[in-house]
Design a protein around this motif. Sequence first.
Motif, PDB file in Angstrom:
ATOM      1  N   ALA A 124      19.435  18.540  18.939  1.00 52.29           N
ATOM      2  CA  ALA A 124      20.959  18.725  18.315  1.00 52.29           C
ATOM      3  C   ALA A 124      21.851  17.904  17.390  1.00 52.29           C
ATOM      4  N   ILE A 125      22.692  18.782  16.621  1.00 54.02           N
ATOM      5  CA  ILE A 125      23.419  17.861  16.021  1.00 54.02           C
ATOM      6  C   ILE A 125      24.919  18.126  16.288  1.00 54.02           C
ATOM      7  N   VAL A 126      25.551  16.651  15.820  1.00 51.83           N
ATOM      8  CA  VAL A 126      26.811  17.094  16.227  1.00 51.83           C
ATOM      9  C   VAL A 126      27.277  16.286  14.873  1.00 51.83           C
ATOM     10  N   PRO A 127      28.245  17.476  13.930  1.00 53.06           N
ATOM     11  CA  PRO A 127      28.862  17.171  12.633  1.00 53.06           C
ATOM     12  C   PRO A 127      30.100  17.012  13.106  1.00 53.06           C
ATOM     13  N   VAL A 128      31.120  16.187  12.468  1.00 52.34           N
ATOM     14  CA  VAL A 128      32.203  15.969  12.339  1.00 52.34           C
ATOM     15  C   VAL A 128      33.551  16.574  11.485  1.00 52.34           C
ATOM     16  N   HIS A 129      34.261  17.696  11.870  1.00 55.65           N
ATOM     17  CA  HIS A 129      35.328  17.873  11.482  1.00 55.65           C
ATOM     18  C   HIS A 129      36.500  17.118  10.249  1.00 55.65           C
ATOM     19  N   VAL A 130      35.581  15.735   9.909  1.00 58.76           N
ATOM     20  CA  VAL A 130      36.207  14.773   9.282  1.00 58.76           C
ATOM     21  C   VAL A 130      37.325  14.577   8.810  1.00 58.76           C
ATOM     22  N   TYR A 131      38.664  14.777   9.607  1.00 60.70           N
ATOM     23  CA  TYR A 131      40.248  13.962   8.767  1.00 60.70           C
ATOM     24  C   TYR A 131      40.242  15.664   8.621  1.00 60.70           C
ATOM     25  N   GLY A 132      40.006  16.934   9.227  1.00 60.20           N
ATOM     26  CA  GLY A 132      40.531  18.305   8.785  1.00 60.20           C
ATOM     27  C   GLY A 132      39.221  18.873   8.124  1.00 60.20           C
ATOM     28  N   ASN A 133      38.549  18.264   7.240  1.00 59.00           N
ATOM     29  CA  ASN A 133      37.765  19.271   6.129  1.00 59.00           C
ATOM     30  C   ASN A 133      37.028  19.723   6.896  1.00 59.00           C
ATOM     31  N   VAL A 134      36.702  20.891   6.079  1.00 59.20           N
ATOM     32  CA  VAL A 134      35.703  21.387   7.353  1.00 59.20           C
ATOM     33  C   VAL A 134      34.281  20.936   6.662  1.00 59.20           C
TER      34      VAL A 134
END
Length: 363
Positions: A124-134
């Motif tokens: 799997a990949i668990v990416p993060v929309h960090v600071y609200g950046n997509v």
Amino acid sequence: MNKIQVTQSSMPHFDDYVNEIKDLWDSKWLTNRGSKHQQLEKELIDYLNVSNISLYTNGHLGLENILDAFNLKGEVITTPFTFASTTHSIVRNGLKPVFCDINPLDYTIDVDKIESLITEDTCAIVPVHVYGNVCDVEKIEEIAKKHYLKVIYDAAHTFGVTVNGQGIGSFGDASMFSFHATKVFNTIEGGAVTFGDASLSSVLDQLKNFGITSPESIDYVGGNAKMNEFQAAMGICNLRYVDEEIAKRQKVVQRYRSNLEHEEGITLVKEQPGVKSNFAYFPVVFDHYKSTRDQIFEKLKEHDIIARKYFYPLINEFNCYKDDHDVKDTPVAKYIADRVLTLPLYADLSLADVDKICQIIKE
Ligand SMILES: *Cc1c(COP(=O)(O)O)cnc(C)c1O
């Protein structure tokens, strides 16, 4: 001047909340899918523009449960430039985090570096929309399809964000939102998982309620992560004001931008095309600026202004992870973590205070 914290929780009018919880004194139904819970679920499906949702007592347990629900084994590609929760949820599921670097533009996962980290054990990949950046959701989907990987987004920062009109929680296999007191939308503590496959609903319901499938059968080794009625009532109230709150945040962010965007040595994240932002955070990177990040952090503190070194240290520098991971593998994340500061940002922060904060930085 009063102390300015990095954030301040959004709260409904007191009477609004009291009205909302009144009928709980009649029903005496305080948790376990009560009427507030059901109402909030419906309203959030609508607001977030998603097909399925499961509410949680906090976002972290939602992330733990959805990773569990997919029955994953092996390695998970993620980034170290996030809150502890993202990696902990992977490790607490018996999975191995593999840290991918971030891109220097919006600090989300560098999609050009994902494929080189994929092995036969990657699940799997668990990416993060960090600071609200997509994140680059299209490219991530392409990679995941090609390698048969699940994609579970940490969308804790992206409540209400849309991409070309599409709800951010509808990308990938699932997304986790946090409704913690410090987030754009809160249920005091709380969170939700959104997902495409409707059959996951019953699995999540059981995982968050001790694995109970019916009064006399227990099918999963579940925990307890249910959202209670008082949390849901807070959510129902806050949802009425959230658009107003986001509009106020936008004004604050615009003011920061006009104060800081022409300062040499200060990097701001560019607005992302097609993205309706929620203005969750205002990260500033001090790169060859006249003062260092740490000097500015201290200077603001002297003025009772609390900024946050968010995210510093990196997760692969934490005591619990540093023996198994090398921060040198994610140089961009390291570079940003050493220079970034998130400035105070909340709906009721006055523009005069924003100007003052920027003045102190520029001095
Ligand atoms: C807040 C947050 C979480 C955890 O959410 P809780 O609701 O506090 O459990 C997870 N990931 C990120 C990136 C967060 O900011």
